[in-house]
Structures are given as C-alpha cells and as structure tokens.
Enzyme design. Sequence first.
Site, mmCIF file in Angstrom:
data_model
loop_
_atom_site.group_PDB
_atom_site.id
_atom_site.type_symbol
_atom_site.label_atom_id
_atom_site.label_comp_id
_atom_site.label_asym_id
_atom_site.label_seq_id
_atom_site.Cartn_x
_atom_site.Cartn_y
_atom_site.Cartn_z
ATOM 1 C CB CYS A 1 4.095 -3.025 16.905
ATOM 2 S SG CYS A 1 5.499 -2.487 16.299
ATOM 3 C CB SER B 1 7.926 4.108 16.290
ATOM 4 O OG SER B 1 7.470 3.984 15.166
ATOM 5 C CG LEU B 2 8.932 7.612 21.979
ATOM 6 C CD1 LEU B 2 10.034 9.179 22.411
ATOM 7 C CD2 LEU B 2 8.446 7.461 23.816
ATOM 8 C CG HIS B 3 4.112 3.959 20.176
ATOM 9 N ND1 HIS B 3 4.204 5.153 19.087
ATOM 10 C CD2 HIS B 3 4.326 3.218 18.615
ATOM 11 C CE1 HIS B 3 4.205 5.157 17.806
ATOM 12 N NE2 HIS B 3 4.442 4.000 17.384
ATOM 13 C CB CYS C 1 -0.112 1.169 7.019
ATOM 14 S SG CYS C 1 1.031 1.150 8.597
ATOM 15 C CB CYS D 1 0.769 -2.583 13.646
ATOM 16 S SG CYS D 1 1.566 -2.386 11.862
ATOM 17 C CD GLU E 1 -2.208 -1.553 3.068
ATOM 18 O OE1 GLU E 1 -2.451 -0.127 3.325
ATOM 19 O OE2 GLU E 1 -2.776 -2.229 3.173
ATOM 20 C CB CYS F 1 2.122 7.258 3.133
ATOM 21 S SG CYS F 1 2.836 6.012 4.743
ATOM 22 C CG HIS G 1 -6.996 5.899 12.957
ATOM 23 N ND1 HIS G 1 -7.791 5.968 12.277
ATOM 24 C CD2 HIS G 1 -6.128 6.285 13.265
ATOM 25 C CE1 HIS G 1 -7.522 7.271 11.314
ATOM 26 N NE2 HIS G 1 -6.062 7.706 11.942
ATOM 27 N N GLY H 1 5.569 -2.216 7.290
ATOM 28 C CA GLY H 1 6.807 -2.768 6.959
ATOM 29 C C GLY H 1 7.896 -1.515 7.688
ATOM 30 C CD GLU H 2 11.913 -0.631 11.699
ATOM 31 O OE1 GLU H 2 11.008 0.467 11.948
ATOM 32 O OE2 GLU H 2 12.987 0.149 10.951
ATOM 33 C CB CYS I 1 5.655 -5.388 9.559
ATOM 34 S SG CYS I 1 6.655 -4.472 11.130
#
Lengths: 339, 216
Positions: free
Chosen positions: A114, A209-211, A328, A117, A90, A103, A285, A155-156, A110
């Site tokens: 996570c 990415s912290l979160h 994503c 995700c 995508e 994007c 989301h 993906g990473e 992946c």
Amino acid sequence: MEPLFGKTLKQLEDSVRALGMPAYTAAQIADWLYRKDITGIGQMTNLSLARREVLAGKYETGLSEPLRVETSTDGTKKYLFRSRQGQFVEAAYIPEGKRKTLCVSSQVGCKMGCLFCMTGKQGFQGQLSPGEILNQVRSLPERHELTNIVYMGMGEPFDNLDAVLQSLEILTAPYGFAMSPRRITVSTIGIIPAMKTFLENSQCHLAVSLHSPFEDERRRLMPIEHVYSLREVLQAIRDFPLGKQRRISFEYIVFRDLNHHQRHVNELARLLNGIRCRINLLRFHPIPGTPLASPGEDVMQQFQAALEKKGLVTTIRRSRGEDIKAACGLLSTMEAGRQ
Amino acid sequence: MDLTRRSAVRFNREIAPGAYLLGFPRVFEFQPGQVIKLGTAPLGETRLYSIASGNRQKEVEILYSVKPGGYLTPALARLRPGDHIFYSDPFGSFHLQDGPAFWVATGTGIAPFVSRLRSGKVEGVRLVYGNRSQDRLFFHRDILPILQGRYFPCTSREQSPGMFHGRVTGFLRDFPGLDTHIPCFLCGSAEMVVDVRDLLIERGVPYGRIFAEIFF
C-alpha cells in the site's frame, strides 16, 4: 526447542500424549501458559518434577520480553519484539480512559504494497506464528489492563490466516485468555477468501481498510484492488449473516486533497447502503518518501459531518503516539536498519 | 473465485532450475493481466497466478517458481501430463491497456507482460525486467525480438553481455528514457514494487500513473 506458547489445547494434548503423559496435563499446561504469569516450564508446579523435566527436554515456553519500548507524551507505548527468526515486530499499547487497546502485528513486513504504509517499505520478511502473535499480548507489561485487541499492526492478518485464527482461538477460549470476541477486531485490506473463512470461523469483529470508494483511486493506493475489488469485498460482507452483536467497521485514512470530497461522501453512502457499519476516519501520518500529505483537522471534521449527514456512523480516530513513530512499521524498520 | 474448473495438464516444463511453465487447455476468455486461482485438489490449498499465455492461444500457461516448504508449488512441480488441476475463472483488473507504457517486472512477475506481448501488437512499450541471472529471465528469447531496443534486461548476480548488471532499481535510477507522462505498470515482489514505486515518484512520475500488481 519447540515452543509451547501458541499451541491450542488440542495441540497441547497431542504433545503431552506423545511424551507419554495423560491428556489432562495439557489443560494444566494451558492454564500456566495463558492464565498465569510464569516464565519457564520449571514453574509449572502442579506437574511432577519428572514430567517438567521430560517436557523441558523437548519444549520451551517460547515467551520473549520486549526488546525496547518508546513512550509517547499521550501515554501510547510502542513495544518492539524480536521474532524467533530474529526479525523485529511491533505492538502498540494505546490507553484511552478506561479503554486500553493493544495493536498487534501478524507478519514481519507485508506483501500488500500500500502506498501509504511504512510496513510495506520493509517488503515481506516472514509470517508470525500463533505464539509470536500472542506473545505480544502475554509479554506486555500492561497485559492485565488490556480491554481490547486489534490486529492492525504490521502485516495483513488474512495473508497469515491459519496463525491468526489459531491465535484468536487461544485469546477467546476458556482454556486460553478467555477474552470476549467482541473485544477483538481483525483488520484486513480485503482478501476475500480468507475474510469469508474468518467470518465463518470466528466471532471477532472485522475492520476493512477502505480509503477510497472509487476503484481507480483505491487501486493507486492499494494494489490489492486489482485482485479483490472493494465492490466484491462489500458483496461478500452483505452475503454473510452477521447477527446483531458483530461489528463491521471501515477504516478510512484521509489524505489531503485526495479522498475527502463530496463525491467521496456520495459514493460511500451509496456503496455502504444496507451494511450496518461504522466508518473510522484516521488522519494520515506522513511517512518518508510518500507523495501523500496529511489533512488539517478542519478537513477531518467537515468530512465526518458530511458522512454523518448521509446517515453513516462516523468517528474520527484521535492520532496517537505521533512523537514515537506510532505509524506501524517505522520503529521496526529503523531497528532493522540499525542492526 | 471458486475452483469451478478442472483440466488435465498438457505440460509442466522446468524452464530454469526451480521454475516451471504449466500448460492446460484454454476454455475461457481473459484479458492479459488477469489471474486465476489454482490448486491441485478441489478443496486444497490455492494460490493466485497471473496468466502468462496470450489470450488467443489454445493453452493457458502459468509460470511459477517452487518455494521449498511451500504449500502448493512443490505439489505443482510434481504434476505430470494428464494429471488434473482445479482453477477459477479469470479475474482481476491489472489490465495492460494499449498505447505507450513503461513496464517493470522481476522474476515470475513477467507473466502478465508476456501475456500482453503474446496477445497482440504493442506500441510504445518499454520493459525493464530483472532477475538474478540470465537463465532466470523467463521468456527472454521471446521478448527480445518483439521489443528489441525497448527491452532492458537486468541481472543482479552475474554480468551478461547486453544486460544491465544490477537490480531494476539501479537501472531505473539513471535511466534517461523515463517518460513521466506515460503509465507505469509494475509486477513482482512487494519489495520490488515498493522500491520501484518510490523511485519513480522520486523521478517525477505522478503516483496516479503507477499501477502495481503484487504477489501474495
């Protein structure tokens, strides 16, 4: 057939030399591939017909049009591409005023697992080649309007570092798309060795990415914390001379009742002290089967205000494309399920 | 995480088709669940591997499967005793603490759990371990006498006596012994980790009690 699209100028030179053509042919091919809107080798009209035929005997352009597009009421478009292995990837086109961001995905699925995700739910299906990453840019109908590119799709990126670095070279090189590296951001969950290589070999911006600033909380959201902790990621960033132009941002998905309390504000301020950075808050989301929930708009604003009060430059990213499953992985997961 | 250490290989045994156990002298302390970065040259390709040996053993053991066309594992498989490998200090925080826990592994993801089993007594641990066939349940014979009735092997492509026929998710879906109050530790492929995590959450395990190690 081997694809030409995605090769660096040096690789194109090696390819044409192997076919008995002069090296300057490579620059001509790069110009056709990356600067013009051709669809086939036959259209490279400043190459002799004989050379085009020789080239077409071994190579194809490797370009592929999007299979599907879904358009949101807010103008966001989600494009679905098929990889050369037949998998689905995508790319999301996000227009916002003068800023038109794409994007892009760097992997099919992946490996990072996570909790929040959707892409992770596909598992890992394969790496995208530099050409497949760049095809998301080149085959986008809006390609001439793009102002920014972010590697934040499926993906990473740093788990596919070589392909990502090669795609960045072609995006920024004068022979390629000639984009400013200041218009490109690569996002990672913090694979430290690859992040260091990226910082040393590219001028593009970095997003992490912290979160959660707390190790135990982040570990439950992101298994990578077991291997490369946030503290080590931040130390690696501190140790690298970034210069004044390069931007570091921290992506922070806000989950209801989880990671937006005063203790998070205090710890973020402590951890990020001394790093010239920006925090981008994203409202979660919800995805199928997740125990996490989306916070209200008031929570987002209160959290932003509390961070700003601590001197942290913080923006709230507006949710985009909610009506077209812009998170994503959703679209490609559904497509894979349909096949 | 740099490859600061170099050792001669003691053994590199093929324990199942395409699966190897690499051994070299232990010169560092570690906690079960930790990983090392490993390569065959000081500046070459590296990958992370969980340590499979106990933390008091004389040798460090690394379990790996050869990925055809992979960067590193085909080269690892060619190593002979006396050849040199390069590796980092151990790191990582997938610590398998004492006390009751539920462990779920597939394939070479068994390594951190075997390391814990070989490092001392374990109480109240249950292990669900799956792979496609019995010969690919690595360390099966070592685990069985230690955990006995608390070990639940699963084989997805063949039926074996005393083993669940199916994937670990199939086993866990109806497993009556699932205690939602104890921590769950998962190690394996991204697909397994994500599927098992979703299933455990669905069965009432709070996500805060689920700890996952991933392969990448």
